[in-house]
Design a protein around this motif. Structure first.
Motif, PDB file in Angstrom:
ATOM      1  N   GLY A 180      -4.225  -4.751   4.471  1.00 44.66           N
ATOM      2  CA  GLY A 180      -4.831  -5.757   5.325  1.00 44.66           C
ATOM      3  C   GLY A 180      -3.978  -6.218   6.481  1.00 44.66           C
ATOM      4  O   GLY A 180      -4.397  -7.069   7.269  1.00 44.66           O
ATOM      5  N   MET A 181      -2.757  -5.685   6.615  1.00 47.45           N
ATOM      6  CA  MET A 181      -1.871  -6.060   7.719  1.00 47.45           C
ATOM      7  C   MET A 181      -1.585  -4.835   8.570  1.00 47.45           C
ATOM      8  O   MET A 181      -1.290  -3.759   8.047  1.00 47.45           O
ATOM      9  N   SER A 182      -1.682  -5.015   9.891  1.00 46.56           N
ATOM     10  CA  SER A 182      -1.505  -3.883  10.796  1.00 46.56           C
ATOM     11  C   SER A 182      -0.040  -3.487  10.960  1.00 46.56           C
ATOM     12  O   SER A 182       0.274  -2.323  11.184  1.00 46.56           O
ATOM     13  N   ASP A 183       0.878  -4.454  10.854  1.00 51.58           N
ATOM     14  CA  ASP A 183       2.300  -4.170  11.048  1.00 51.58           C
ATOM     15  C   ASP A 183       3.024  -4.076   9.716  1.00 51.58           C
ATOM     16  O   ASP A 183       2.801  -4.889   8.806  1.00 51.58           O
ATOM     17  N   ALA A 184       3.911  -3.083   9.615  1.00 53.52           N
ATOM     18  CA  ALA A 184       4.719  -2.926   8.412  1.00 53.52           C
ATOM     19  C   ALA A 184       5.762  -4.046   8.328  1.00 53.52           C
ATOM     20  O   ALA A 184       6.197  -4.583   9.356  1.00 53.52           O
ATOM     21  N   ILE A 185       6.177  -4.377   7.114  1.00 49.53           N
ATOM     22  CA  ILE A 185       7.140  -5.448   6.873  1.00 49.53           C
ATOM     23  C   ILE A 185       8.460  -4.847   6.381  1.00 49.53           C
ATOM     24  O   ILE A 185       8.472  -4.049   5.441  1.00 49.53           O
ATOM     25  N   PRO A 186       9.598  -5.221   6.999  1.00 52.65           N
ATOM     26  CA  PRO A 186      10.902  -4.735   6.487  1.00 52.65           C
ATOM     27  C   PRO A 186      11.126  -5.214   5.057  1.00 52.65           C
ATOM     28  O   PRO A 186      10.812  -6.364   4.724  1.00 52.65           O
ATOM     29  N   LEU A 187      11.672  -4.359   4.235  1.00 48.77           N
ATOM     30  CA  LEU A 187      11.939  -4.715   2.851  1.00 48.77           C
ATOM     31  C   LEU A 187      12.848  -5.933   2.752  1.00 48.77           C
ATOM     32  O   LEU A 187      12.719  -6.756   1.847  1.00 48.77           O
ATOM     33  N   ARG A 188      13.763  -6.081   3.719  1.00 49.74           N
ATOM     34  CA  ARG A 188      14.690  -7.217   3.701  1.00 49.74           C
ATOM     35  C   ARG A 188      13.982  -8.550   3.905  1.00 49.74           C
ATOM     36  O   ARG A 188      14.566  -9.615   3.647  1.00 49.74           O
ATOM     37  N   ASN A 189      12.738  -8.545   4.398  1.00 52.39           N
ATOM     38  CA  ASN A 189      11.993  -9.774   4.635  1.00 52.39           C
ATOM     39  C   ASN A 189      11.194 -10.251   3.417  1.00 52.39           C
ATOM     40  O   ASN A 189      10.543 -11.270   3.468  1.00 52.39           O
ATOM     41  N   VAL A 190      11.253  -9.471   2.342  1.00 53.02           N
ATOM     42  CA  VAL A 190      10.526  -9.852   1.137  1.00 53.02           C
ATOM     43  C   VAL A 190      11.231 -11.026   0.462  1.00 53.02           C
ATOM     44  O   VAL A 190      12.449 -10.983   0.209  1.00 53.02           O
ATOM     45  N   LYS A 191      10.483 -12.079   0.170  1.00 52.21           N
ATOM     46  CA  LYS A 191      11.056 -13.257  -0.479  1.00 52.21           C
ATOM     47  C   LYS A 191      11.012 -13.131  -2.008  1.00 52.21           C
ATOM     48  O   LYS A 191      11.988 -13.432  -2.692  1.00 52.21           O
ATOM     49  N   VAL A 192       9.866 -12.699  -2.537  1.00 54.51           N
ATOM     50  CA  VAL A 192       9.678 -12.629  -3.984  1.00 54.51           C
ATOM     51  C   VAL A 192       8.894 -11.364  -4.331  1.00 54.51           C
ATOM     52  O   VAL A 192       7.984 -10.971  -3.581  1.00 54.51           O
ATOM     53  N   ILE A 193       9.247 -10.702  -5.416  1.00 48.06           N
ATOM     54  CA  ILE A 193       8.460  -9.589  -5.948  1.00 48.06           C
ATOM     55  C   ILE A 193       7.765 -10.092  -7.193  1.00 48.06           C
ATOM     56  O   ILE A 193       8.402 -10.461  -8.190  1.00 48.06           O
ATOM     57  N   ASN A 194       6.442 -10.161  -7.139  1.00 48.14           N
ATOM     58  CA  ASN A 194       5.675 -10.709  -8.265  1.00 48.14           C
ATOM     59  C   ASN A 194       5.531  -9.682  -9.395  1.00 48.14           C
ATOM     60  O   ASN A 194       5.523  -8.491  -9.159  1.00 48.14           O
ATOM     61  N   ALA A 238       0.826  -1.211   0.000  1.00 47.54           N
ATOM     62  CA  ALA A 238       0.000   0.000   0.000  1.00 47.54           C
ATOM     63  C   ALA A 238       0.862   1.264   0.000  1.00 47.54           C
ATOM     64  O   ALA A 238       0.531   2.259  -0.661  1.00 47.54           O
ATOM     65  N   SER A 239       1.977   1.233   0.743  1.00 49.54           N
ATOM     66  CA  SER A 239       2.857   2.397   0.817  1.00 49.54           C
ATOM     67  C   SER A 239       4.211   1.975   1.369  1.00 49.54           C
ATOM     68  O   SER A 239       4.384   0.842   1.829  1.00 49.54           O
ATOM     69  N   VAL A 240       5.159   2.910   1.329  1.00 49.98           N
ATOM     70  CA  VAL A 240       6.522   2.662   1.813  1.00 49.98           C
ATOM     71  C   VAL A 240       6.868   3.719   2.851  1.00 49.98           C
ATOM     72  O   VAL A 240       6.502   4.890   2.708  1.00 49.98           O
ATOM     73  N   SER A 241       7.562   3.303   3.912  1.00 50.46           N
ATOM     74  CA  SER A 241       7.951   4.251   4.958  1.00 50.46           C
ATOM     75  C   SER A 241       9.336   3.892   5.479  1.00 50.46           C
ATOM     76  O   SER A 241       9.887   2.839   5.161  1.00 50.46           O
ATOM     77  N   LEU A 242       9.908   4.802   6.307  1.00 58.69           N
ATOM     78  CA  LEU A 242      11.201   4.573   6.930  1.00 58.69           C
ATOM     79  C   LEU A 242      10.991   4.248   8.401  1.00 58.69           C
ATOM     80  O   LEU A 242      10.211   4.910   9.083  1.00 58.69           O
ATOM     81  N   MET A 261      10.492   0.151   5.178  1.00 61.56           N
ATOM     82  CA  MET A 261       9.357  -0.645   5.625  1.00 61.56           C
ATOM     83  C   MET A 261       8.245  -0.594   4.582  1.00 61.56           C
ATOM     84  O   MET A 261       7.977   0.456   3.992  1.00 61.56           O
ATOM     85  N   LEU A 262       7.618  -1.747   4.357  1.00 63.82           N
ATOM     86  CA  LEU A 262       6.493  -1.826   3.434  1.00 63.82           C
ATOM     87  C   LEU A 262       5.203  -1.961   4.224  1.00 63.82           C
ATOM     88  O   LEU A 262       5.075  -2.850   5.078  1.00 63.82           O
ATOM     89  N   ASN A 263       4.261  -1.074   3.958  1.00 60.93           N
ATOM     90  CA  ASN A 263       2.947  -1.153   4.575  1.00 60.93           C
ATOM     91  C   ASN A 263       2.042  -1.979   3.667  1.00 60.93           C
ATOM     92  O   ASN A 263       1.798  -1.624   2.514  1.00 60.93           O
ATOM     93  N   ILE A 264       1.594  -3.133   4.195  1.00 65.72           N
ATOM     94  CA  ILE A 264       0.861  -4.108   3.416  1.00 65.72           C
ATOM     95  C   ILE A 264      -0.646  -3.953   3.622  1.00 65.72           C
ATOM     96  O   ILE A 264      -1.112  -3.768   4.749  1.00 65.72           O
TER      97      ILE A 264
END
Length: 228
Positions: A214-228, A196-200, A209-212
């Motif tokens: 439907g998810m309340s917590d942002a995900i670190p970019l380093r935790n991304v496994k695959v970009i579709n 949905a958006s990107v933040s620091l 950090m990636l704001n996903i």
């Protein structure tokens, strides 16, 4: 010059050194300006009859040069880090609106689309599958992946039931399992999510950090496994 005068110069030298050292200690570390002031104070109050040895003075100047170099290097590295952070933030912004796979057990099925995922298999297994559940936890079926070697195993769910009828769009739960010969154990699963958006991250300098959706917590970019 009398012995008393010589003693006075030595006392003045010691007192000034101690005073400058105490000031530097309060700041926990000495910068190049403090080092130069201390060196000048030492020269001003040295005993004229026993001036600072040339070798000692050269060693102190070499120390100052080293300190200056470290200070400049730190400024260069800091500037480089800031530049890298800006570049990473710009690159991460291109992910907004796209789908990435992150460690999760929930993903959203959209009308006319499929759900993509990756099973992170640590060991080979004769039987790997992904179980699908409704958002409320009702079991809907399995996605069989067969026998697999260690590594990342990609899969997709078309959102159809056993009769070929589509399930309604919405959130669904997934669980991955692998047989170890005796029983099936749960394994890590990465599912497609929409960015949905990107933040620091204010807690960690430079972490994207990636704001996903439907998810309340942002995900670190380093935790991304695959970009579709």
């Amino acid at each position: 010059m009398s012995i008393e005068s010589t003693s006075f110069y030595r006392e003045m030298q010691v007192e000034n050194k101690q005073r400058e050292a105490e000031k530097a200690g309060k700041r926990n570390e000495m910068g190049k300006d403090e080092f130069m002031r201390l060196l000048i104070a030492q020269l001003e109050h040295q005993d004229p009859l026993e001036p600072t040895d040339n070798g000692e003075f050269i060693a102190q100047m070499a120390q100052f040069s080293s300190l200056e170099g470290i200070s400049n290097l730190d400024a260069t590295v800091s500037g480089f880090a800031d530049s890298m952070q800006s570049t990473q933030a710009l690159q991460a912004s291109t992910l907004v609106g796209r789908s990435v796979q992150v460690l999760s057990n929930v993903s959203e099925l959209r009308e006319g689309e499929v759900v993509n995922g990756t099973v992170d298999l640590k060991e080979s297994s004769p039987d790997v599958f992904v179980a699908v559940y409704s958002d409320s936890g009702e079991y809907l079926g399995d996605i069989s992946l067969g026998s697999r070697e260690p590594g990342e195993v990609a899969f997709e769910w078309n959102g159809l039931d056993t009769d070929g009828e589509p399930f309604p769009p919405g959130a669904y739960q997934f669980r991955a399992f692998a047989s170890n010969g005796n029983e099936h154990e749960g394994v890590d699963l990465y599912l497609a999510q929409n960015v949905a958006s990107v933040s620091l991250n204010s807690g960690k300098r430079g972490e994207i950090m990636l704001n996903i959706s439907g998810m309340s917590d942002a995900i670190p970019l380093r935790n991304v496994k695959v970009i579709n």
